[in-house]
Scaffold this motif. Structure first.
Motif, PDB file in Angstrom:
ATOM      1  N   HIS A 101       0.822  -1.210   0.000  1.00 51.73           N
ATOM      2  CA  HIS A 101       0.000   0.000   0.000  1.00 51.73           C
ATOM      3  C   HIS A 101       0.861   1.268   0.000  1.00 51.73           C
ATOM      4  N   HIS A 128      -3.842  -5.063  -6.513  1.00 49.30           N
ATOM      5  CA  HIS A 128      -4.139  -5.153  -5.090  1.00 49.30           C
ATOM      6  C   HIS A 128      -4.579  -6.569  -4.707  1.00 49.30           C
ATOM      7  N   CYS A 158      -2.634  -8.174  -1.695  1.00 50.08           N
ATOM      8  CA  CYS A 158      -3.220  -7.816  -0.413  1.00 50.08           C
ATOM      9  C   CYS A 158      -4.681  -8.231  -0.387  1.00 50.08           C
ATOM     10  N   CYS A 181      -6.965  -6.862   2.061  1.00 50.88           N
ATOM     11  CA  CYS A 181      -7.628  -6.041   3.072  1.00 50.88           C
ATOM     12  C   CYS A 181      -9.056  -5.670   2.668  1.00 50.88           C
TER      13      CYS A 181
HETATM   14 ZN   LIG Z   1      -4.987  -3.770   0.752  1.00 46.45          ZN
END
Ligand SMILES: [Zn+2]
Length: 58
Positions: free
Chosen positions: A8, A29, A33, A35
């Motif tokens: 990020h 992304h 990741c 999230c």
């Molecule tokens: Zn993320």
């Protein structure tokens, strides 16, 4: 749900990002990741434009 802070830090979403930039950001992304998922609005737009991969943007 794990946040890849390092990714990020290196990959900020541009302000007033275009559709293409947002798709690119979210596809990268997803790989790096977990999230948060791709927003529904963007997914709908991708569906309308038949975009599922980075290749489709070209
Ligand atoms: Zn993320």
């Amino acid at each position: 749900m794990k946040t890849n802070k390092e990714w990020h830090e290196k990959n900020k979403m541009p302000k007033n990002a275009t559709f293409e930039q947002r798709v690119k950001w979210h596809l990268e992304h997803l790989k790096n990741c977990s999230c948060r998922p791709i927003p529904k609005g963007l997914l709908n737009e991708m569906e309308e434009k038949n975009v599922t991969t980075l290749h489709d943007l070209q």
